[in-house]
Write a protein that holds these residues in place. Structure first.
Motif, short mmCIF file in Angstrom:
data_model
loop_
_atom_site.label_atom_id
_atom_site.label_comp_id
_atom_site.label_asym_id
_atom_site.label_seq_id
_atom_site.Cartn_x
_atom_site.Cartn_y
_atom_site.Cartn_z
N UNK A 62 0.80 -1.24 0.00
CA UNK A 62 0.00 0.00 0.00
C UNK A 62 0.82 1.28 0.00
N UNK A 63 2.13 1.20 0.17
CA UNK A 63 2.92 2.39 0.45
C UNK A 63 3.73 2.83 -0.78
N UNK A 64 3.20 3.82 -1.50
CA UNK A 64 3.89 4.24 -2.72
C UNK A 64 5.20 4.96 -2.41
N UNK A 65 5.40 5.45 -1.19
CA UNK A 65 6.71 5.98 -0.82
C UNK A 65 7.77 4.88 -0.94
N UNK A 66 7.37 3.66 -0.58
CA UNK A 66 8.32 2.54 -0.59
C UNK A 66 8.52 2.02 -1.99
N UNK A 67 7.44 1.66 -2.68
CA UNK A 67 7.67 0.99 -3.96
C UNK A 67 8.09 1.94 -5.07
N UNK A 68 7.86 3.27 -4.92
CA UNK A 68 8.34 4.18 -5.96
C UNK A 68 9.87 4.25 -5.94
N UNK A 69 10.46 4.17 -4.75
CA UNK A 69 11.92 4.17 -4.67
C UNK A 69 12.49 2.91 -5.31
N UNK A 74 14.71 0.37 -11.04
CA UNK A 74 14.50 -0.66 -12.06
C UNK A 74 13.80 -1.91 -11.58
N UNK A 75 13.27 -1.91 -10.37
CA UNK A 75 12.55 -3.08 -9.86
C UNK A 75 11.10 -3.00 -10.30
N UNK A 76 10.63 -4.00 -11.01
CA UNK A 76 9.27 -3.98 -11.57
C UNK A 76 8.23 -4.07 -10.47
N UNK A 77 7.13 -3.33 -10.65
CA UNK A 77 6.05 -3.38 -9.68
C UNK A 77 5.42 -4.77 -9.61
N UNK A 78 5.41 -5.49 -10.72
CA UNK A 78 4.90 -6.86 -10.70
C UNK A 78 5.71 -7.73 -9.73
N UNK A 79 7.00 -7.51 -9.70
CA UNK A 79 7.86 -8.31 -8.81
C UNK A 79 7.58 -8.04 -7.35
N UNK A 80 6.95 -6.90 -7.06
CA UNK A 80 6.61 -6.54 -5.69
C UNK A 80 5.17 -6.90 -5.33
N UNK A 81 4.42 -7.42 -6.31
CA UNK A 81 3.04 -7.81 -6.06
C UNK A 81 2.07 -6.66 -6.04
N UNK A 98 9.00 -9.52 -0.32
CA UNK A 98 9.65 -8.97 0.87
C UNK A 98 11.17 -9.13 0.81
N UNK A 99 11.63 -10.27 0.35
CA UNK A 99 13.08 -10.48 0.20
C UNK A 99 13.68 -9.46 -0.76
N UNK A 100 12.98 -9.18 -1.83
CA UNK A 100 13.46 -8.19 -2.80
C UNK A 100 13.54 -6.82 -2.15
N UNK A 101 12.54 -6.47 -1.36
CA UNK A 101 12.55 -5.22 -0.61
C UNK A 101 13.74 -5.19 0.34
N UNK A 102 13.95 -6.26 1.08
CA UNK A 102 15.04 -6.31 2.06
C UNK A 102 16.42 -6.20 1.39
#
Length: 470
Positions: A62-69, A74-81, A98-102
């Motif tokens: 839910x947090x676009x602050x996180x996934x926009x960074x 170059x990390x695809x939004x699909x890969x983050x679900x 989550x692993x990708x985020x970490x």
């Protein structure tokens, strides 16, 4: 594994005298209830009170602050679900997301997102090691297991965070069914709505035509006539007020307002509903509707918020695939002085009208917004918003607005977030920054410490309650 510790003096000045004052001020307000008068959390969370699914669904998706960074690297939004615009999602294991985020947590070093996330990890979940690739599974399992417990359900967290009132934001065609469930449930938490009419006010919104049809069906008004359309707004505003709303919110591209005659507005509206409007017509219509909304606010008492100066959905490809609110909303240079004059000529001196102004264009604080809020009885200055709700942005906001607007023409802090667990973290950052700012004034003998203590309380608690009629 590396330890994680939240320093008790974080965000306080390095100067020992000022730091000591900031500590004393902060101790007075640290545990005050949270007033969250504007945000985008999901009312369904509190209506259904179901457990959050897992760490990724709660803190990443839910947090676009996180996934926009992450996307910027170059990390695809699909890969983050991240859900797509059509409601589908890539078949991604949330643990892998989550692993990708970490693995990429270093991207957030020094950012406000890092402050908020570490506060959540440390204070909400009790984690004492840093998030990194080798602790990704530890974090995921710890958080996901905790979320299954009763004390981590939405209502329990609401109470734990000492939230006194939380406002969500809904469109005029929302049924507000979740708010009705909350009110009838017997739960004591106060979750209210706010009226956000953009979808039926902006002719360039991709859902405008369909939303207008629904708007008419809901109200029983002929919304293809100017008078029927205005009656429909008044009806829905009353419905929202009955559901607890004390404010409206308007996310226009610019701050333009207009003061057309009824005949002129009617002709403009006819072009809009017939699909014959130019881009200039669309801008003029939005401008006129801000003035119409101000007139309605004068009648029904709803506080009017204006969030202009944003180029929304700048990334066309991302918008077409994933829809709105995916981190591609960018600041625009914004004029307020000329743009708001038609509205202020009518309502700027009305003591019963209240309009809170926000900006993504920091250059306007000292040049336009603070002088206007420091003059017109109807105007108040909203806090640093989006890209400027970092500690530096909060400090600049106070520094650039103080001389013209003072403190009492501002409205405290609002978190404006979709990430529920970041609410106490964001308010804690704002309280610490305000205490640091006040400590500097005390150390320079511009304020007595008792005055600073009263101001700290007002900024954290009294001013937002007063501004939003809570």
């Amino acid at each position: 594994m590396l330890p994680m510790k939240l320093h008790q003096d974080r965000l306080f000045p390095s100067d020992p005298t000022q730091r000591a004052i900031a500590r004393r001020l902060y101790e007075l307000i640290a545990n005050l209830p949270i007033i969250s008068p504007h945000g985008h959390t999901d009312a369904a969370w509190f209506a259904d009170n179901m457990p959050f699914a897992n760490a990724s669904e709660l803190l990443l998706v839910p947090d676009h602050y996180v996934f926009r960074m992450l996307y910027s690297q170059g990390i695809a939004l699909d890969a983050l679900g991240i859900p797509r615009r059509d409601g589908s999602r890539a078949a991604v294991d949330p643990r892998e997301a989550w692993r990708l985020f970490a693995q990429n947590i270093h991207l957030f070093r020094g950012t406000p997102s890092s402050l908020w996330l570490n506060h959540v990890f440390h204070d909400v979940f009790g984690l004492r090691v840093r998030l990194e690739a080798r602790t990704a599974d530890l974090y995921y399992d710890h958080i996901t297991t905790a979320l299954a417990r009763a004390e981590f359900r939405p209502r329990a967290l609401f109470e734990r965070f000492r939230i006194e009132v939380l406002a969500t934001t809904e469109s005029p065609i929302d049924s507000l069914q979740h708010h009705a469930v909350i009110r009838s449930s017997g739960w004591g938490g106060r979750v209210i709505t706010a009226y956000r009419p953009d979808i039926v006010v902006d002719p360039e919104h991709e859902q405008f035509s369909a939303a207008l049809e629904t708007f008419g069906a809901l109200t029983g008004e002929d919304v293809h006539t100017w008078t029927g359309y205005l009656r429909a707004h008044r009806q829905r505003r009353a419905f929202f007020a009955e559901a607890g709303a004390t404010s409206t919110d308007h996310g226009h591209p610019t701050a333009a307002t207009a003061n057309l005659s009824a005949a002129q507005a009617g002709k403009l509206f006819e072009r809009i509903v017939r699909g014959r409007a130019s881009a200039q017509d669309a801008e003029l219509f939005r401008a006129q509707m801000l003035t119409e909304m101000a007139a309605m606010s004068l009648d029904d008492g709803l506080v009017m918020q204006l969030h202009p100066g944003c180029f929304r959905n700048h990334n066309r490809e991302l918008f077409e695939r994933y829809g709105r609110d995916k981190g591609a909303d960018l600041p625009l240079r914004t004029d307020y002085m000329h743009a708001l004059k038609p509205l202020l000529d009518r309502f700027g001196n009305e003591p019963k009208f209240r309009m809170i102004l926000f900006t993504l264009d920091e250059s306007t604080y000292s040049r336009e917004l603070a002088p206007m809020a420091g003059h017109y009885p109807a105007l108040y200055l909203g806090p640093a918003w989006w890209f400027h709700d970092a500690p530096e942005g909060m400090w600049r906001f106070r520094e650039w607005s103080l001389s013209s607007a003072g403190f009492y023409n501002t409205v405290g802090f609002n978190d404006d977030t979709r990430a529920f667990l970041s609410i106490p973290a964001r308010h804690d950052v704002a309280r610490r920054v305000d205490c640091a700012f006040l400590a500097k004034l005390v150390a320079e003998h511009r304020l007595d410490e008792d005055e600073a203590a009263e101001l700290a309380f007002d900024l954290a608690y009294r001013l937002p309650k007063q501004a939003y009629k809570l």
